[in-house]
Design a protein around this motif. Structure first.
Motif, PDB file in Angstrom:
ATOM      1  N   PRO A   1      22.281 -77.419  72.053  1.00  0.00           N
ATOM      2  CA  PRO A   1      21.992 -78.747  72.618  1.00  0.00           C
ATOM      3  C   PRO A   1      20.508 -78.973  72.915  1.00  0.00           C
ATOM      4  O   PRO A   1      19.780 -78.032  73.242  1.00  0.00           O
TER       5      PRO A   1
ATOM      6  N   GLN B   1      31.056 -76.545  74.824  1.00  0.00           N
ATOM      7  CA  GLN B   1      30.900 -77.741  75.654  1.00  0.00           C
ATOM      8  C   GLN B   1      31.354 -77.472  77.089  1.00  0.00           C
ATOM      9  O   GLN B   1      30.760 -77.989  78.037  1.00  0.00           O
TER      10      GLN B   1
ATOM     11  N   LEU C   1      28.477 -75.926  78.735  1.00  0.00           N
ATOM     12  CA  LEU C   1      27.417 -76.897  79.001  1.00  0.00           C
ATOM     13  C   LEU C   1      27.730 -77.713  80.252  1.00  0.00           C
ATOM     14  O   LEU C   1      26.878 -77.862  81.142  1.00  0.00           O
ATOM     15  N   TYR C   2      28.935 -78.233  80.361  1.00  0.00           N
ATOM     16  CA  TYR C   2      29.304 -79.036  81.525  1.00  0.00           C
ATOM     17  C   TYR C   2      29.256 -78.210  82.807  1.00  0.00           C
ATOM     18  O   TYR C   2      28.821 -78.693  83.868  1.00  0.00           O
TER      19      TYR C   2
ATOM     20  N   GLY D   1      20.844 -76.860  80.519  1.00  0.00           N
ATOM     21  CA  GLY D   1      21.951 -76.842  79.559  1.00  0.00           C
ATOM     22  C   GLY D   1      21.731 -75.910  78.385  1.00  0.00           C
ATOM     23  O   GLY D   1      22.641 -75.175  77.986  1.00  0.00           O
ATOM     24  N   GLN D   2      20.521 -75.927  77.856  1.00  0.00           N
ATOM     25  CA  GLN D   2      20.265 -75.113  76.664  1.00  0.00           C
ATOM     26  C   GLN D   2      20.328 -73.627  76.980  1.00  0.00           C
ATOM     27  O   GLN D   2      20.899 -72.848  76.210  1.00  0.00           O
TER      28      GLN D   2
ATOM     29  N   TYR E   1      23.936 -72.547  77.268  1.00  0.00           N
ATOM     30  CA  TYR E   1      24.600 -72.582  75.960  1.00  0.00           C
ATOM     31  C   TYR E   1      24.154 -71.400  75.095  1.00  0.00           C
ATOM     32  O   TYR E   1      24.972 -70.760  74.431  1.00  0.00           O
TER      33      TYR E   1
END
Length: 344
Positions: free
Chosen positions: A113, A184, A187-188, A312-313, A316
């Protein structure tokens, strides 16, 4: 009378020549997901242009027969067909991550992401990057098939939800989001939200009834699914570049003379350039359409994007380390950094 005989003779000769050309042509099956709709299915738009360019470039020596809507099988079945030896089932396939990842998990490094600041950066990454070059070589070694292009199939994924505007990762706290996969969910969770696996076919009702508050998708899928009826806020955070992958049976590709291989490679790229132009123009119009339906679209500023990327990155990438070697991850991230700088 003589003129009539001469004319008839010429017609017969022409028909014989055309018949010979048709008989000598190699027919190649090209399969992909989605309907035969050039307006709403970018992959079909790509296939139509690729077919035209190959047939014209080879002067009819190669004829491509299109099989939309996964007519040759699901993702797994088409990949198995593609990798079979011999020329009895010559095939070209446009595969999604679901089709490619089982044989090439390193491809997930291209889905990290917030890697790309713009479409142009994504184009540079896939057109000139060392990661992409190495990945294509690795795919050929493992499968015998040839990976040609990352076909742009839609706009960047955006966050949507029904509760509040999201400008920063902290705005996710306490919200529930539909997740397509474990990545995902990761990420959340990094943003303080929860990710719940929900099939696409159940997403609309899940959003309407409050099972989840939001989801992520490109504008085109938000329209296709009428999600604008149950979502109010959209954050254009360039989450992930939406693409699929053009692959061709290796025996088939190697069997063609060099001049025809060059035509195929060139057509694969030029058809992608045309598709990129269509998708990106369409994406801008689709966002306007969604705003007209009452959605509020927000584009994060540089500081806000850095916050998404940093939080986020990193989460992930940490998750991806169990699936992809660190060298692949580092190469992809470095190529993305170079691409973003070149695109500025």
């Amino acid at each position: 009378m003589k003129k009539g005989l001469v004319g008839l003779t010429l017609i017969l000769v022409l028909l014989c020549v055309l018949g010979a050309t048709s008989a000598d042509a190699t027919t190649v099956k090209m399969s992909y997901n989605g309907p035969a709709d050039e307006v709403n299915n970018a992959v079909h738009y790509y296939a139509v242009n690729f077919k035209k360019m190959v047939e014209e470039g080879t002067k009819g020596k190669i004829h491509i027969q299109l099989y939309p809507d996964s007519q040759l099988g699901n993702e797994e079945e088409r990949m198995e067909l593609l990798m079979k030896s011999g020329l009895n089932q010559p095939i070209i396939n446009v595969a999604s991550y679901a089709g490619m990842a089982p044989v090439l998990p390193e491809l997930y490094a291209a889905s990290i992401p917030f890697m790309f600041d713009s479409y142009e950066a994504a184009h540079i990454f896939f057109d000139t990057g060392s990661y992409w070059t190495k990945l294509k070589d690795e795919f050929k070694k493992r499968t015998g098939a040839v990976l040609l292009e990352a076909v742009e199939e839609g706009g960047f994924l955006a966050f949507t939800n029904s509760k509040r505007e999201i400008r920063h990762p902290k705005d996710f706290k306490g919200l529930k989001f539909r997740a397509m996969d474990e990545g995902q969910v990761t990420l959340y969770k990094a943003f303080g939200a929860s990710g719940i696996p929900i099939p696409w076919t159940e997403l609309y009702m899940a959003l309407k009834t409050g099972v989840v508050d939001g989801q992520m998708n490109p504008a085109t899928y938000i329209i296709i699914g009428s999600l604008y009826e149950v979502q109010k806020y959209m954050t254009l955070a360039n989450i992930q570049y939406s693409d699929q992958f053009l692959v061709i049976n290796g025996d088939l590709f190697d069997e063609f003379p060099e001049e025809d291989r060059e035509v195929i490679v060139k057509a694969a790229y030029q058809a992608n350039v045309a598709t990129r132009q269509m998708v990106e123009a369409q994406d801008a119009e689709q966002i306007k359409f969604l705003e007209g339906k009452g959605m509020q679209a927000y584009t994060p500023n540089a500081q806000e994007m850095n916050a998404f990327r940093e939080i986020g990155q990193s989460a992930y990438v940490e998750w991806l380390k169990s699936k992809v070697g660190k060298d692949w991850l580092d190469m992809a991230l470095n190529d993305a950094k170079i691409a973003n700088e070149k695109a500025k």
